[in-house]
Design an enzyme around this catalytic site. Structure first.
Site, PDB file in Angstrom:
ATOM      1  N   ASP A 164     -33.840 -64.975  15.463  1.00 54.01           N
ATOM      2  CA  ASP A 164     -35.547 -65.178  14.957  1.00 54.01           C
ATOM      3  C   ASP A 164     -35.758 -64.049  14.142  1.00 54.01           C
ATOM      4  O   ASP A 164     -35.543 -62.702  14.308  1.00 54.01           O
ATOM      5  CB  ASP A 164     -36.088 -65.264  16.458  1.00 54.01           C
ATOM      6  CG  ASP A 164     -37.589 -65.695  16.305  1.00 54.01           C
ATOM      7  OD1 ASP A 164     -37.859 -66.737  16.593  1.00 54.01           O
ATOM      8  OD2 ASP A 164     -38.301 -65.086  15.767  1.00 54.01           O
ATOM      9  N   ASP A 171     -57.815 -82.417   4.515  1.00 52.14           N
ATOM     10  CA  ASP A 171     -57.489 -82.764   3.164  1.00 52.14           C
ATOM     11  C   ASP A 171     -58.546 -82.369   2.256  1.00 52.14           C
ATOM     12  O   ASP A 171     -59.284 -83.257   2.288  1.00 52.14           O
ATOM     13  CB  ASP A 171     -56.715 -84.147   3.471  1.00 52.14           C
ATOM     14  CG  ASP A 171     -55.784 -84.220   3.929  1.00 52.14           C
ATOM     15  OD1 ASP A 171     -54.842 -83.332   3.986  1.00 52.14           O
ATOM     16  OD2 ASP A 171     -55.195 -85.285   4.254  1.00 52.14           O
ATOM     17  N   TYR A 209     -52.844 -72.201   9.396  1.00 49.83           N
ATOM     18  CA  TYR A 209     -51.578 -72.300   8.554  1.00 49.83           C
ATOM     19  C   TYR A 209     -51.895 -71.282   7.148  1.00 49.83           C
ATOM     20  O   TYR A 209     -51.243 -70.457   6.874  1.00 49.83           O
ATOM     21  CB  TYR A 209     -51.161 -73.384   8.219  1.00 49.83           C
ATOM     22  CG  TYR A 209     -50.039 -73.346   7.051  1.00 49.83           C
ATOM     23  CD1 TYR A 209     -48.906 -72.770   7.431  1.00 49.83           C
ATOM     24  CD2 TYR A 209     -50.323 -74.178   5.954  1.00 49.83           C
ATOM     25  CE1 TYR A 209     -47.944 -72.528   6.254  1.00 49.83           C
ATOM     26  CE2 TYR A 209     -49.275 -74.116   4.745  1.00 49.83           C
ATOM     27  CZ  TYR A 209     -48.069 -73.151   5.129  1.00 49.83           C
ATOM     28  OH  TYR A 209     -47.202 -73.152   4.087  1.00 49.83           O
ATOM     29  N   ARG A 220     -57.985 -87.749   6.471  1.00 52.53           N
ATOM     30  CA  ARG A 220     -57.255 -86.721   7.587  1.00 52.53           C
ATOM     31  C   ARG A 220     -58.049 -85.415   7.367  1.00 52.53           C
ATOM     32  O   ARG A 220     -58.114 -84.908   6.287  1.00 52.53           O
ATOM     33  CB  ARG A 220     -55.813 -86.468   7.220  1.00 52.53           C
ATOM     34  CG  ARG A 220     -54.897 -85.726   8.117  1.00 52.53           C
ATOM     35  CD  ARG A 220     -53.284 -85.523   7.773  1.00 52.53           C
ATOM     36  NE  ARG A 220     -53.258 -84.842   6.582  1.00 52.53           N
ATOM     37  CZ  ARG A 220     -52.025 -84.703   5.951  1.00 52.53           C
ATOM     38  NH1 ARG A 220     -50.958 -84.993   6.566  1.00 52.53           N
ATOM     39  NH2 ARG A 220     -51.805 -84.066   4.875  1.00 52.53           N
ATOM     40  N   PHE A 247     -38.256 -67.685   3.860  1.00 56.89           N
ATOM     41  CA  PHE A 247     -38.838 -68.826   3.982  1.00 56.89           C
ATOM     42  C   PHE A 247     -39.131 -69.475   5.369  1.00 56.89           C
ATOM     43  O   PHE A 247     -39.664 -70.627   5.501  1.00 56.89           O
ATOM     44  CB  PHE A 247     -37.696 -70.294   3.524  1.00 56.89           C
ATOM     45  CG  PHE A 247     -37.328 -70.005   2.183  1.00 56.89           C
ATOM     46  CD1 PHE A 247     -37.839 -70.678   1.087  1.00 56.89           C
ATOM     47  CD2 PHE A 247     -36.101 -69.573   2.038  1.00 56.89           C
ATOM     48  CE1 PHE A 247     -37.584 -70.530  -0.173  1.00 56.89           C
ATOM     49  CE2 PHE A 247     -35.771 -69.048   0.511  1.00 56.89           C
ATOM     50  CZ  PHE A 247     -36.245 -69.642  -0.810  1.00 56.89           C
ATOM     51  N   ALA A 302     -41.060 -70.245   8.549  1.00 53.40           N
ATOM     52  CA  ALA A 302     -42.551 -70.443   8.677  1.00 53.40           C
ATOM     53  C   ALA A 302     -42.779 -71.620   9.484  1.00 53.40           C
ATOM     54  O   ALA A 302     -41.932 -72.609   9.383  1.00 53.40           O
ATOM     55  CB  ALA A 302     -43.360 -70.278   7.591  1.00 53.40           C
ATOM     56  N   HIS A 306     -44.781 -85.794   6.136  1.00 48.17           N
ATOM     57  CA  HIS A 306     -45.212 -85.633   4.555  1.00 48.17           C
ATOM     58  C   HIS A 306     -45.047 -86.798   3.976  1.00 48.17           C
ATOM     59  O   HIS A 306     -44.079 -87.696   4.290  1.00 48.17           O
ATOM     60  CB  HIS A 306     -44.059 -84.571   3.986  1.00 48.17           C
ATOM     61  CG  HIS A 306     -44.259 -83.141   4.325  1.00 48.17           C
ATOM     62  ND1 HIS A 306     -43.473 -82.723   5.125  1.00 48.17           N
ATOM     63  CD2 HIS A 306     -45.190 -82.286   3.980  1.00 48.17           C
ATOM     64  CE1 HIS A 306     -43.775 -81.453   5.487  1.00 48.17           C
ATOM     65  NE2 HIS A 306     -44.866 -81.233   4.912  1.00 48.17           N
ATOM     66  N   ILE A 327     -52.649 -94.776   4.143  1.00 53.13           N
ATOM     67  CA  ILE A 327     -53.261 -93.958   3.156  1.00 53.13           C
ATOM     68  C   ILE A 327     -54.616 -93.130   4.065  1.00 53.13           C
ATOM     69  O   ILE A 327     -55.358 -93.811   4.512  1.00 53.13           O
ATOM     70  CB  ILE A 327     -53.965 -94.410   2.260  1.00 53.13           C
ATOM     71  CG1 ILE A 327     -52.859 -95.515   1.446  1.00 53.13           C
ATOM     72  CG2 ILE A 327     -54.631 -94.064   1.067  1.00 53.13           C
ATOM     73  CD1 ILE A 327     -53.224 -96.179   0.059  1.00 53.13           C
ATOM     74  N   PHE A 328     -54.544 -91.799   4.076  1.00 53.87           N
ATOM     75  CA  PHE A 328     -55.564 -91.264   4.665  1.00 53.87           C
ATOM     76  C   PHE A 328     -56.665 -90.930   3.857  1.00 53.87           C
ATOM     77  O   PHE A 328     -56.997 -89.849   3.361  1.00 53.87           O
ATOM     78  CB  PHE A 328     -55.213 -89.762   5.153  1.00 53.87           C
ATOM     79  CG  PHE A 328     -53.939 -89.641   6.190  1.00 53.87           C
ATOM     80  CD1 PHE A 328     -53.764 -90.823   7.005  1.00 53.87           C
ATOM     81  CD2 PHE A 328     -53.011 -88.832   6.258  1.00 53.87           C
ATOM     82  CE1 PHE A 328     -52.777 -90.852   8.074  1.00 53.87           C
ATOM     83  CE2 PHE A 328     -51.889 -88.782   7.069  1.00 53.87           C
ATOM     84  CZ  PHE A 328     -51.671 -89.696   7.990  1.00 53.87           C
TER      85      PHE A 328
HETATM   86  N1  UDP Z   1     -50.860 -88.817   3.028  1.00 60.63           N
HETATM   87  C1  UDP Z   1     -51.268 -90.004   3.381  1.00 60.63           C
HETATM   88  N2  UDP Z   1     -50.601 -90.830   4.459  1.00 60.63           N
HETATM   89  C2  UDP Z   1     -49.529 -90.089   5.205  1.00 60.63           C
HETATM   90  C3  UDP Z   1     -49.147 -88.864   4.763  1.00 60.63           C
HETATM   91  C4  UDP Z   1     -50.049 -88.118   3.861  1.00 60.63           C
HETATM   92  O1  UDP Z   1     -51.952 -90.639   2.996  1.00 60.63           O
HETATM   93  O2  UDP Z   1     -48.915 -90.737   6.071  1.00 60.63           O
HETATM   94  C5  UDP Z   1     -51.697 -87.905   2.145  1.00 60.63           C
HETATM   95  C6  UDP Z   1     -52.453 -86.702   2.592  1.00 60.63           C
HETATM   96  O3  UDP Z   1     -53.770 -87.163   2.685  1.00 60.63           O
HETATM   97  C7  UDP Z   1     -52.388 -86.030   1.462  1.00 60.63           C
HETATM   98  C8  UDP Z   1     -51.244 -86.299   0.591  1.00 60.63           C
HETATM   99  O4  UDP Z   1     -50.656 -87.564   1.272  1.00 60.63           O
HETATM  100  O5  UDP Z   1     -53.484 -86.146   0.541  1.00 60.63           O
HETATM  101  C9  UDP Z   1     -49.972 -85.254   0.805  1.00 60.63           C
HETATM  102  O6  UDP Z   1     -49.924 -84.928   2.062  1.00 60.63           O
HETATM  103  P1  UDP Z   1     -48.609 -84.274   2.801  1.00 60.63           P
HETATM  104  O7  UDP Z   1     -48.758 -84.476   4.207  1.00 60.63           O
HETATM  105  O8  UDP Z   1     -47.436 -84.918   2.032  1.00 60.63           O
HETATM  106  O9  UDP Z   1     -48.740 -82.691   2.058  1.00 60.63           O
HETATM  107  P2  UDP Z   1     -49.911 -81.753   2.297  1.00 60.63           P
HETATM  108  O10 UDP Z   1     -50.829 -81.957   0.904  1.00 60.63           O
HETATM  109  O11 UDP Z   1     -50.788 -82.012   3.546  1.00 60.63           O
HETATM  110  O12 UDP Z   1     -49.400 -80.410   2.150  1.00 60.63           O
END
Ligand code: UDP
Length: 329
Positions: free
Chosen positions: A51, A285, A141, A282, A73, A75, A190, A208-209
């Site tokens: 660690d 974002d 984060y 989300r 790297f 984290a 992701h 889609i968030f």
């Molecule tokens: N996103 C989404 N649906 C998902 C995952 C991500 O719409 O199931 C969107 C999220 O809101 C962001 C973009 O995709 O706008 C990238 O998100 P990700 O989690 O890949 O990376 P981040 O930008 O959070 O580092």
């Protein structure tokens, strides 16, 4: 050079190891295997299971392998999780940084390439983001990574022989072009892996968030940079680094793609009609984040080679098709 790759069994660290080997360097992996995968580290590369907070073990590895440079790297990297478990994030990311720096000081290893993030910028108003855009992170984060950057600057002020470069990643994506290693996160949140797991039938749909953002199609815009281009940047930085450097560079392609564009590209690449639904935003974002990567281009000559979204997704698709269960396969 002999390079300690801290977090070498993780997604980005393992790709860095691959590229280090290809460019004639000698990587040594260090990982606690909390989220990393032993199978992501090639057999010929030593893996020190430790660690980053174990200063003594890290110092021992630095000495034993006569390390010239550290790439850091390790984290915890999930925004949502960082809100729920801030202490884990500060312990792992910030205390981990001080532990690593102590071990490096003790053993006179004075070169460090550090993984920072565009999350240190928070929600900037102006795009593209340059290195002088104010850093105002909006979650633990991002704050933990910004604290690391500040610690590095303070450490440099104590020792002119120390050198570091903080690389502020945008959205790292894709997998090794030869399909040998890839992305295997648990939990996976992701967007590109989630879409590809949906294309494989491992998930019912992609949500889609939010589609009510002030962007052309209403969905969030991000800068997707290929993991092999990103790894190349680390090597270039390491090779050019001089004592006294305390530099910060954005790593992105310099263009943004919307969530809908990413989904459309994945439909083309996979030739699959991926079920999509629209859900609420989300929290945390920002509508749009993309880099101005001019500084590293001007100063060190790095530029992303893969800027085509379909190509980035193709490399990830090759990995996910062959390893639907990730490294468990
Ligand atoms: N996103 C989404 N649906 C998902 C995952 C991500 O719409 O199931 C969107 C999220 O809101 C962001 C973009 O995709 O706008 C990238 O998100 P990700 O989690 O890949 O990376 P981040 O930008 O959070 O580092």
């Amino acid at each position: 050079m002999k390079v300690l790759v801290a977090g070498g069994a993780g997604y980005i660290g393992s790709h860095a190891i691959k590229q280090l080997l290809a460019s004639g360097h000698e990587p040594i992996a260090l990982d606690n295997l909390y989220r990393g995968h032993r199978a992501a580290v090639p057999h010929e590369v030593p893996l020190v299971e430790a660690d980053i907070n174990d200063t003594e073990l890290v110092a021992k590895a630095l000495e034993q392998f006569e390390i010239d440079c550290v790439m850091h790297f390790c984290a915890l990297t999930y925004v949502g999780e960082s809100v729920e478990r801030p202490l884990d994030y500060y312990h792992n990311n910030v205390a981990g940084m001080t532990s690593l720096l102590r071990a490096m000081k003790e053993t006179a290893v004075r070169r460090l390439v550090f993984s920072s993030t565009c999350a240190t910028y928070g929600e900037p108003v102006h795009m593209p983001i340059t290195e002088t855009t104010p850093q105002q992170p909006i979650n633990p984060y991002g704050r933990s990574k910004l604290m690391c950057e500040r610690i590095l600057a303070d450490e440099l002020a104590t020792d002119e022989n120390f050198a570091y470069v903080a690389l502020r990643y945008f959205n790292v994506a894709g997998c090794a072009a030869d399909g040998s290693i890839g992305e295997d996160h648990d939990p996976e949140t992701h967007i590109i892996p989630v879409i590809l797991q949906t294309a494989l039938g491992r998930r019912e749909k992609i949500t889609i968030f939010g589609d009510d953002y002030p962007t052309p199609d209403g969905t969030c815009i991000r800068d997707y940079v290929h993991v092999e281009d990103l790894s190349d940047a680390h090597i270039l930085v390491m090779e050019q680094m001089q004592p006294g450097w305390g530099r910060k560079y954005n790593l992105g392609i310099g263009a943004g793609y919307s969530v809908r564009e990413v989904i459309d590209a994945a439909k083309r690449v996979t030739n699959t009609d991926i079920p999509v639904e629209t859900g609420p935003r989300r929290p945390g974002d920002p509508p749009s984040l993309y880099a101005d990567p001019a500084l590293i281009a001007e100063q060190l000559g790095w530029k992303a080679k893969i800027t085509d979204l379909d190509r980035i997704i193709e490399t990830a698709w090759a990995w996910f098709q062959n390893h639907p269960d990730g490294y468990a396969d």
